[in-house]
Design a protein around this motif. Sequence first.
Motif, mmCIF file in Angstrom:
data_model
loop_
_atom_site.group_PDB
_atom_site.id
_atom_site.type_symbol
_atom_site.label_atom_id
_atom_site.label_comp_id
_atom_site.label_asym_id
_atom_site.label_seq_id
_atom_site.Cartn_x
_atom_site.Cartn_y
_atom_site.Cartn_z
ATOM 1 N N UNK A 14 -8.517 3.557 -3.366
ATOM 2 C CA UNK A 14 -9.004 4.415 -2.278
ATOM 3 C C UNK A 14 -9.326 3.623 -1.011
ATOM 4 N N UNK A 15 -8.316 2.970 -0.478
ATOM 5 C CA UNK A 15 -8.538 2.153 0.724
ATOM 6 C C UNK A 15 -8.611 3.018 1.974
ATOM 7 N N UNK A 16 -9.316 2.490 2.943
ATOM 8 C CA UNK A 16 -9.404 3.088 4.270
ATOM 9 C C UNK A 16 -9.177 1.962 5.278
ATOM 10 N N UNK A 17 -8.173 2.083 6.160
ATOM 11 C CA UNK A 17 -7.987 1.047 7.179
ATOM 12 C C UNK A 17 -9.168 1.042 8.139
ATOM 13 N N UNK A 23 -7.055 8.917 1.426
ATOM 14 C CA UNK A 23 -7.125 7.533 1.010
ATOM 15 C C UNK A 23 -5.949 7.227 0.096
ATOM 16 N N UNK A 24 -5.534 5.985 0.090
ATOM 17 C CA UNK A 24 -4.471 5.540 -0.795
ATOM 18 C C UNK A 24 -4.915 4.285 -1.515
ATOM 19 N N UNK A 79 -9.454 -3.645 5.501
ATOM 20 C CA UNK A 79 -9.613 -2.347 4.847
ATOM 21 C C UNK A 79 -10.896 -2.341 4.029
ATOM 22 N N UNK A 80 -11.450 -1.157 3.874
ATOM 23 C CA UNK A 80 -12.547 -0.900 2.944
ATOM 24 C C UNK A 80 -11.941 -0.147 1.770
ATOM 25 N N UNK A 81 -12.648 -0.093 0.661
ATOM 26 C CA UNK A 81 -12.123 0.539 -0.547
ATOM 27 C C UNK A 81 -13.299 0.856 -1.458
ATOM 28 N N UNK A 82 -13.034 1.665 -2.492
ATOM 29 C CA UNK A 82 -14.103 2.024 -3.429
ATOM 30 C C UNK A 82 -14.391 0.894 -4.415
ATOM 31 N N UNK A 83 -13.341 0.356 -5.015
ATOM 32 C CA UNK A 83 -13.488 -0.727 -5.997
ATOM 33 C C UNK A 83 -12.130 -1.366 -6.232
ATOM 34 N N UNK A 89 0.834 -1.198 0.000
ATOM 35 C CA UNK A 89 0.000 0.000 0.000
ATOM 36 C C UNK A 89 0.869 1.249 0.000
ATOM 37 N N UNK A 90 0.339 2.321 -0.575
ATOM 38 C CA UNK A 90 0.993 3.623 -0.523
ATOM 39 C C UNK A 90 0.238 4.563 0.419
ATOM 40 N N UNK A 91 -0.626 4.011 1.222
ATOM 41 C CA UNK A 91 -1.506 4.788 2.097
ATOM 42 C C UNK A 91 -0.734 5.675 3.064
ATOM 43 N N UNK A 92 0.398 5.207 3.556
ATOM 44 C CA UNK A 92 1.104 5.915 4.624
ATOM 45 C C UNK A 92 2.252 6.779 4.108
ATOM 46 N N UNK A 93 2.206 7.172 2.843
ATOM 47 C CA UNK A 93 3.209 8.074 2.302
ATOM 48 C C UNK A 93 4.319 7.397 1.523
ATOM 49 N N UNK A 94 4.668 6.186 1.883
ATOM 50 C CA UNK A 94 5.652 5.404 1.135
ATOM 51 C C UNK A 94 5.068 4.020 0.902
ATOM 52 N N UNK A 95 5.574 3.340 -0.100
ATOM 53 C CA UNK A 95 5.057 1.994 -0.346
ATOM 54 C C UNK A 95 5.500 1.066 0.780
#
Length: 160
Positions: free
Chosen positions: A113-116, A91-92, A139-143, A14-20
């Motif tokens: 667009x994941x959300x933990x 979101x990432x 995680x949830x996500x859009x698609x 994931x790239x959610x936290x700023x870095x992969x």
Amino acid sequence: MANFNLNTNVVFGTNLFGTETIYNIQSVNLPGLTVGIDNVPSRYDALHAKKSNNSLDYNPLTMTIICDEQMKVWTELIKSIIKYREYNGNQGDAWINITDSAGKTVLYIKYHNIIPVAVSDLEYSTTGANDELIFEFQVEYDYYTINEEVSLSEDGMTVI
């Protein structure tokens, strides 16, 4: 950050936290989806016609992550989620890459667009067998998209 090198054929990134960030996965549900259905009016009361309304509802992504002996994977994930919630809440994206025994990608799924949502407890014990330390992450996500944006480098790792 990546957790220690294990013999696993499933990784989550994931790239959610700023870095992969890459995690080794013990197990994962490959989420299904539900197609939205509307009732269509009918002149016969006993007849209930159905029609797709073109909406899709994606199930959550839940995985079991393998933790290192020093518990850095779990603590860094917890810290990252707290920081994420406090500072940006953006979101990432994330991905699951499943490989065969030769290391070739069999299935690549990108979650947009994941959300933990949840990190489970990490049960740590100094007694008993030397079981692997594992915890659940949801995680949830859009698609999601399947087997798109995949290219392999010379060493067989997925490059996005």
